[in-house]
Write a protein that holds these residues in place. Structure first.
Motif, PDB file in Angstrom:
ATOM      1  N   LEU A  61       0.854  -1.176   0.000  1.00  0.00           N
ATOM      2  CA  LEU A  61       0.000   0.000   0.000  1.00  0.00           C
ATOM      3  C   LEU A  61       0.893   1.231   0.000  1.00  0.00           C
ATOM      4  CD1 LEU A  61      -2.822  -0.862   2.551  1.00  0.00           C
ATOM      5  CD2 LEU A  61      -3.067  -0.537   0.096  1.00  0.00           C
ATOM      6  N   LEU A  62       0.660   2.143  -0.953  1.00  0.00           N
ATOM      7  CA  LEU A  62       1.448   3.363  -1.035  1.00  0.00           C
ATOM      8  C   LEU A  62       0.562   4.579  -0.758  1.00  0.00           C
ATOM      9  CD1 LEU A  62       3.602   2.753  -4.240  1.00  0.00           C
ATOM     10  CD2 LEU A  62       4.312   2.520  -1.855  1.00  0.00           C
ATOM     11  N   ALA A  63       1.071   5.493   0.064  1.00  0.00           N
ATOM     12  CA  ALA A  63       0.363   6.753   0.265  1.00  0.00           C
ATOM     13  C   ALA A  63       0.514   7.601  -0.992  1.00  0.00           C
ATOM     14  CB  ALA A  63       0.938   7.481   1.466  1.00  0.00           C
ATOM     15  N   VAL A  64      -0.560   8.294  -1.388  1.00  0.00           N
ATOM     16  CA  VAL A  64      -0.503   9.074  -2.628  1.00  0.00           C
ATOM     17  C   VAL A  64      -0.770  10.560  -2.401  1.00  0.00           C
ATOM     18  CG1 VAL A  64      -1.080   7.135  -4.130  1.00  0.00           C
ATOM     19  CG2 VAL A  64      -2.914   8.488  -3.117  1.00  0.00           C
ATOM     20  N   ASP A  65      -0.563  11.046  -1.167  1.00  0.00           N
ATOM     21  CA  ASP A  65      -0.640  12.490  -0.955  1.00  0.00           C
ATOM     22  C   ASP A  65       0.407  13.164  -1.837  1.00  0.00           C
ATOM     23  OD1 ASP A  65      -2.140  11.366   1.086  1.00  0.00           O
ATOM     24  OD2 ASP A  65      -1.899  13.160   2.320  1.00  0.00           O
ATOM     25  N   ASP A  66       0.112  14.374  -2.332  1.00  0.00           N
ATOM     26  CA  ASP A  66       0.970  15.010  -3.331  1.00  0.00           C
ATOM     27  C   ASP A  66       2.429  15.071  -2.916  1.00  0.00           C
ATOM     28  OD1 ASP A  66      -1.120  15.339  -5.050  1.00  0.00           O
ATOM     29  OD2 ASP A  66      -1.560  17.399  -4.434  1.00  0.00           O
ATOM     30  N   GLU A  67       2.681  15.402  -1.637  1.00  0.00           N
ATOM     31  CA  GLU A  67       4.065  15.556  -1.201  1.00  0.00           C
ATOM     32  C   GLU A  67       4.822  14.240  -1.191  1.00  0.00           C
ATOM     33  OE1 GLU A  67       4.014  17.457   2.554  1.00  0.00           O
ATOM     34  OE2 GLU A  67       3.702  19.457   1.734  1.00  0.00           O
ATOM     35  N   LEU A  68       4.100  13.118  -1.170  1.00  0.00           N
ATOM     36  CA  LEU A  68       4.766  11.816  -1.070  1.00  0.00           C
ATOM     37  C   LEU A  68       4.909  11.114  -2.402  1.00  0.00           C
ATOM     38  CD1 LEU A  68       2.942  10.502   2.121  1.00  0.00           C
ATOM     39  CD2 LEU A  68       5.184  11.606   1.977  1.00  0.00           C
ATOM     40  N   LYS A  69       4.268  11.640  -3.450  1.00  0.00           N
ATOM     41  CA  LYS A  69       4.269  10.960  -4.740  1.00  0.00           C
ATOM     42  C   LYS A  69       5.670  10.751  -5.338  1.00  0.00           C
ATOM     43  CE  LYS A  69      -0.450  11.931  -6.232  1.00  0.00           C
ATOM     44  NZ  LYS A  69      -1.313  12.661  -7.186  1.00  0.00           N
ATOM     45  N   PRO A  70       6.598  11.724  -5.235  1.00  0.00           N
ATOM     46  CA  PRO A  70       7.933  11.492  -5.812  1.00  0.00           C
ATOM     47  C   PRO A  70       8.617  10.259  -5.229  1.00  0.00           C
ATOM     48  CG  PRO A  70       7.625  13.817  -5.333  1.00  0.00           C
ATOM     49  CD  PRO A  70       6.460  13.103  -4.720  1.00  0.00           C
ATOM     50  N   GLY A  71       8.436  10.017  -3.945  1.00  0.00           N
ATOM     51  CA  GLY A  71       9.017   8.813  -3.350  1.00  0.00           C
ATOM     52  C   GLY A  71       8.363   7.548  -3.848  1.00  0.00           C
ATOM     53  N   ASN A  72       7.060   7.621  -4.123  1.00  0.00           N
ATOM     54  CA  ASN A  72       6.349   6.457  -4.622  1.00  0.00           C
ATOM     55  C   ASN A  72       6.907   5.994  -5.962  1.00  0.00           C
ATOM     56  OD1 ASN A  72       4.755   6.660  -2.387  1.00  0.00           O
ATOM     57  ND2 ASN A  72       2.981   7.534  -3.447  1.00  0.00           N
ATOM     58  N   VAL A  73       7.311   6.934  -6.803  1.00  0.00           N
ATOM     59  CA  VAL A  73       7.859   6.587  -8.119  1.00  0.00           C
ATOM     60  C   VAL A  73       9.073   5.690  -7.956  1.00  0.00           C
ATOM     61  CG1 VAL A  73       8.965   7.487 -10.194  1.00  0.00           C
ATOM     62  CG2 VAL A  73       6.981   8.674  -9.218  1.00  0.00           C
ATOM     63  N   HIS A  74       9.950   6.040  -7.019  1.00  0.00           N
ATOM     64  CA  HIS A  74      11.149   5.226  -6.786  1.00  0.00           C
ATOM     65  C   HIS A  74      10.791   3.886  -6.148  1.00  0.00           C
ATOM     66  CE1 HIS A  74      13.927   8.394  -7.961  1.00  0.00           C
ATOM     67  NE2 HIS A  74      13.214   9.251  -7.233  1.00  0.00           N
ATOM     68  N   ALA A  75       9.785   3.886  -5.264  1.00  0.00           N
ATOM     69  CA  ALA A  75       9.364   2.638  -4.630  1.00  0.00           C
ATOM     70  C   ALA A  75       8.832   1.660  -5.653  1.00  0.00           C
ATOM     71  CB  ALA A  75       8.304   2.927  -3.556  1.00  0.00           C
ATOM     72  N   LEU A  76       8.028   2.147  -6.579  1.00  0.00           N
ATOM     73  CA  LEU A  76       7.476   1.277  -7.613  1.00  0.00           C
ATOM     74  C   LEU A  76       8.562   0.707  -8.512  1.00  0.00           C
ATOM     75  CD1 LEU A  76       4.285   3.311  -8.570  1.00  0.00           C
ATOM     76  CD2 LEU A  76       4.356   1.080  -7.457  1.00  0.00           C
ATOM     77  N   ALA A  77       9.679   1.429  -8.633  1.00  0.00           N
ATOM     78  CA  ALA A  77      10.800   0.949  -9.441  1.00  0.00           C
ATOM     79  C   ALA A  77      11.708   0.016  -8.660  1.00  0.00           C
ATOM     80  CB  ALA A  77      11.613   2.134  -9.970  1.00  0.00           C
ATOM     81  N   GLY A  78      11.385  -0.202  -7.372  1.00  0.00           N
ATOM     82  CA  GLY A  78      12.183  -1.094  -6.552  1.00  0.00           C
ATOM     83  C   GLY A  78      13.366  -0.435  -5.872  1.00  0.00           C
ATOM     84  N   ASN A  79      13.505   0.904  -6.018  1.00  0.00           N
ATOM     85  CA  ASN A  79      14.618   1.631  -5.415  1.00  0.00           C
ATOM     86  C   ASN A  79      14.159   2.178  -4.061  1.00  0.00           C
ATOM     87  OD1 ASN A  79      16.793   3.208  -4.730  1.00  0.00           O
ATOM     88  ND2 ASN A  79      16.946   4.229  -6.711  1.00  0.00           N
ATOM     89  N   TRP A  80      14.167   1.310  -3.049  1.00  0.00           N
ATOM     90  CA  TRP A  80      13.611   1.675  -1.750  1.00  0.00           C
ATOM     91  C   TRP A  80      14.487   2.698  -1.014  1.00  0.00           C
ATOM     92  CZ3 TRP A  80       8.784   0.720  -0.523  1.00  0.00           C
ATOM     93  CH2 TRP A  80       8.122  -0.303  -1.196  1.00  0.00           C
ATOM     94  N   GLU A  81      15.792   2.615  -1.191  1.00  0.00           N
ATOM     95  CA  GLU A  81      16.661   3.575  -0.507  1.00  0.00           C
ATOM     96  C   GLU A  81      16.369   4.999  -0.993  1.00  0.00           C
ATOM     97  OE1 GLU A  81      20.717   2.508  -0.856  1.00  0.00           O
ATOM     98  OE2 GLU A  81      20.514   0.650   0.311  1.00  0.00           O
ATOM     99  N   ARG A  82      16.237   5.168  -2.311  1.00  0.00           N
ATOM    100  CA  ARG A  82      15.950   6.495  -2.858  1.00  0.00           C
ATOM    101  C   ARG A  82      14.548   6.939  -2.453  1.00  0.00           C
ATOM    102  NH1 ARG A  82      17.876  11.282  -3.684  1.00  0.00           N
ATOM    103  NH2 ARG A  82      16.809  12.428  -5.360  1.00  0.00           N
ATOM    104  N   ALA A  83      13.588   5.977  -2.417  1.00  0.00           N
ATOM    105  CA  ALA A  83      12.226   6.329  -2.018  1.00  0.00           C
ATOM    106  C   ALA A  83      12.210   6.863  -0.595  1.00  0.00           C
ATOM    107  CB  ALA A  83      11.328   5.097  -2.154  1.00  0.00           C
TER     108      ALA A  83
END
Length: 260
Positions: A231-253
């Motif tokens: 489950l990913l939070a999709v509040d506007d301020e958190l969306k950039p981190g979600n992009v990295h999470a979906l790509a599997g780059n958890w450290e960057r997220a």
């Protein structure tokens, strides 16, 4: 203070990944369910994807047959993934088959069986006569077809240059299936026969177990990807981190979430 706030946001988001959707709604966080790919690295390094593959056997029974099939299956996995198999490779992957046995045999046992002992005439609610089986539970000799097998191997990866053991693990796969194939006449038309898909050739059993050993070895050598539901939070301020999470780059997220 701002740093503490960032880490508080990060902890809330990470907690959200493990929190049911209903609970998140209480805090006003919009969320979405997504599939991310978790990448597992190989268990040991292989420079340039070059590998010296060695498969041998210590079991004189089915060992040579199992080892040959294991090597063939593993070579297919590795070459398909772009590995180059060469004796000059720095990393050596050695599999030693320590046990390889398979049996297909018939065993006679005394078993309780619903045996047909005759027929009787009964009348239904309309007075119509019909024949009904007479059944009785009896101890009787029943013949079972038993298919079994076991293949064990020791896996060891080593560095030819440093003479160091990089990884080691024992592997074992087993097969067992049995079915009643002969006995006294049973009630309700129940018959005898092998179980669906039951293997009846010892060599085929060894081949199957050897392939399972190869299937277990391949991801240790090549690494593998594991899809996971989160489950990913999709509040506007958190969306950039979600992009990295979906790509599997958890450290960057996590960095992006912390800086939101």
């Amino acid at each position: 203070m701002r740093g503490s706030l960032r880490w508080l946001v990060l902890l809330c988001v990470l907690a959200g990944l493990l929190t049911p959707a209903a609970a998140l709604a209480k805090f006003g966080i919009t969320k979405t369910r997504a599939t991310v790919v978790w990448h597992h690295p190989p268990a040991f390094p292989t420079a340039g994807k070059e590998l010296n593959l060695q498969v041998s056997s210590l079991d004189p029974r089915g060992g040579p047959l199992a080892a040959a099939h294991l090597q063939q299956a593993l070579e297919a996995f590795l070459t398909r993934d772009g590995f180059r198999l060469t004796p000059s490779a720095r990393t050596t992957l050695q599999l030693t088959v320590t046990e390889a046995v398979a049996f297909v045999e018939r065993q006679v046992r005394m078993t309780s069986v619903e045996v047909r002992v005759g027929e009787r005439i009964e009348k239904d609610s309309k007075g119509k006569e019909k024949k009904v089986e007479d059944c009785q539970a009896q101890q009787a000799e029943v013949t079972y077809l038993v298919s079994s097998g076991s293949v064990s191997a020791n896996l060891a990866a080593s560095d030819a240059q440093d003479q160091a053991i990089l990884y080691s693990q024992p592997l074992r796969r087993q097969y067992w299936e049995e079915a009643a194939v002969a006995g006294p006449r049973q009630c309700r038309g129940k018959g005898y026969g092998p179980a669906p898909g039951q293997m009846q050739d010892p060599q085929a059993i060894l081949f199957r177990l050897s392939e399972e050993i190869a299937t277990a070895t391949a991801p240790l050598t090549m690494g593998f990807a594991e899809p996971r539901q989160v489950l990913l939070a999709v509040d506007d301020e958190l969306k950039p981190g979600n992009v990295h999470a979906l790509a599997g780059n958890w450290e960057r997220a996590q960095v992006m979430w912390a800086g939101a």
